[in-house]
Design a protein around this motif. Structure first.
Motif, PDB file in Angstrom:
ATOM      1  N   ALA A  66       0.850  -1.186   0.000  1.00  0.00           N
ATOM      2  CA  ALA A  66       0.000   0.000   0.000  1.00  0.00           C
ATOM      3  C   ALA A  66       0.887   1.238   0.000  1.00  0.00           C
ATOM      4  CB  ALA A  66      -0.914  -0.010   1.212  1.00  0.00           C
ATOM      5  N   LYS A  89      -4.062  -3.320   6.347  1.00  0.00           N
ATOM      6  CA  LYS A  89      -5.122  -3.342   7.360  1.00  0.00           C
ATOM      7  C   LYS A  89      -6.399  -2.873   6.692  1.00  0.00           C
ATOM      8  CE  LYS A  89      -3.414   1.027   9.211  1.00  0.00           C
ATOM      9  NZ  LYS A  89      -2.974   1.739  10.395  1.00  0.00           N
ATOM     10  N   THR A  91      -8.483  -0.634   7.230  1.00  0.00           N
ATOM     11  CA  THR A  91      -8.752   0.798   7.154  1.00  0.00           C
ATOM     12  C   THR A  91      -7.850   1.526   6.151  1.00  0.00           C
ATOM     13  OG1 THR A  91      -7.261   1.201   9.007  1.00  0.00           O
ATOM     14  CG2 THR A  91      -9.612   0.935   9.522  1.00  0.00           C
ATOM     15  N   ASP A  92      -6.956   0.817   5.515  1.00  0.00           N
ATOM     16  CA  ASP A  92      -6.020   1.421   4.568  1.00  0.00           C
ATOM     17  C   ASP A  92      -6.565   1.239   3.150  1.00  0.00           C
ATOM     18  OD1 ASP A  92      -3.887   2.125   2.904  1.00  0.00           O
ATOM     19  OD2 ASP A  92      -2.395   1.393   4.331  1.00  0.00           O
ATOM     20  N   ARG A  94      -5.527   2.800   0.261  1.00  0.00           N
ATOM     21  CA  ARG A  94      -4.666   3.247  -0.841  1.00  0.00           C
ATOM     22  C   ARG A  94      -4.657   2.285  -2.026  1.00  0.00           C
ATOM     23  NH1 ARG A  94       0.633   4.373   2.578  1.00  0.00           N
ATOM     24  NH2 ARG A  94      -0.204   2.539   3.632  1.00  0.00           N
TER      25      ARG A  94
END
Length: 184
Positions: A66, A89, A91-92, A94
């Motif tokens: 990411a 994770k 919540t990432d 990208r």
């Protein structure tokens, strides 16, 4: 060890190994095993000429962490049958943007694989961004759970926003021929 993953809307067994670099390990020193593999971008960049024949045969693909710039693969997208994008994770996000860029700006047509913290709740969005293979981390789902998760790919049959999958937003896809104008 073969992994179960979702590929083109079906659960399949895939023998492709994801090669990782240990902390402090140099990309030039890592042993790239025989057989189908995904190597980190750094390994591809350091050893491109050595790995080129395997990439052209479809045996070798590249994965990006990411935040790594997909432009680094701009000249190689036609050579790679598989590109993986990591979700470190849930919540990432990208890698959603990276997938969209690969499909739109760089016209990548090969397999685009989401790897890492790939969760059922995100399957629909991942496919809308251009992923056609979803590989949750090992042990995340049982085979039965992965089969059941197939339905979540079609959670939203008519999304409003445009995407790689639906380039036009809903208001542009819906015919207005039969609608009547409201008289004032």
């Amino acid at each position: 060890m073969s992994e179960q993953l979702i590929k083109n809307g079906r659960v399949v067994t895939d023998p492709r190994l994801i090669v990782t670099l240990a902390e402090g390990e140099a990309p030039t020193d890592i042993a790239v095993p025989a057989g189908p593999v995904l190597v980190p971008l750094a390994v591809w960049q350091a050893r491109r000429e050595e790995l080129l024949a395997r990439a052209r045969s479809g045996e070798l693909g590249v994965w990006l962490a990411a935040g790594e710039d997909v432009a680094a693969l701009a000249d190689d997208v036609s050579l790679l049958s598989v590109i993986g994008l990591q979700f470190p994770k849930f919540t990432d996000g990208r890698s959603y943007s990276a997938a969209t860029l690969l499909r739109t700006r760089y016209a990548y047509r090969g397999e685009l694989r989401a790897i890492g913290e790939v969760l059922r709740d995100q399957f629909n969005y991942m496919t809308r961004c251009g992923f056609d293979a979803l590989q949750p981390r090992a042990g995340r789902y049982s085979d039965a759970q992965l089969e059941a998760a197939l339905t979540s790919i079609a959670d939203f049959t008519q999304p409003y926003q445009h995407s790689v999958k639906d380039p036009l937003p809903l208001f542009r896809r819906v015919s207005r021929e039969n609608s009547q104008e409201v008289q004032a």
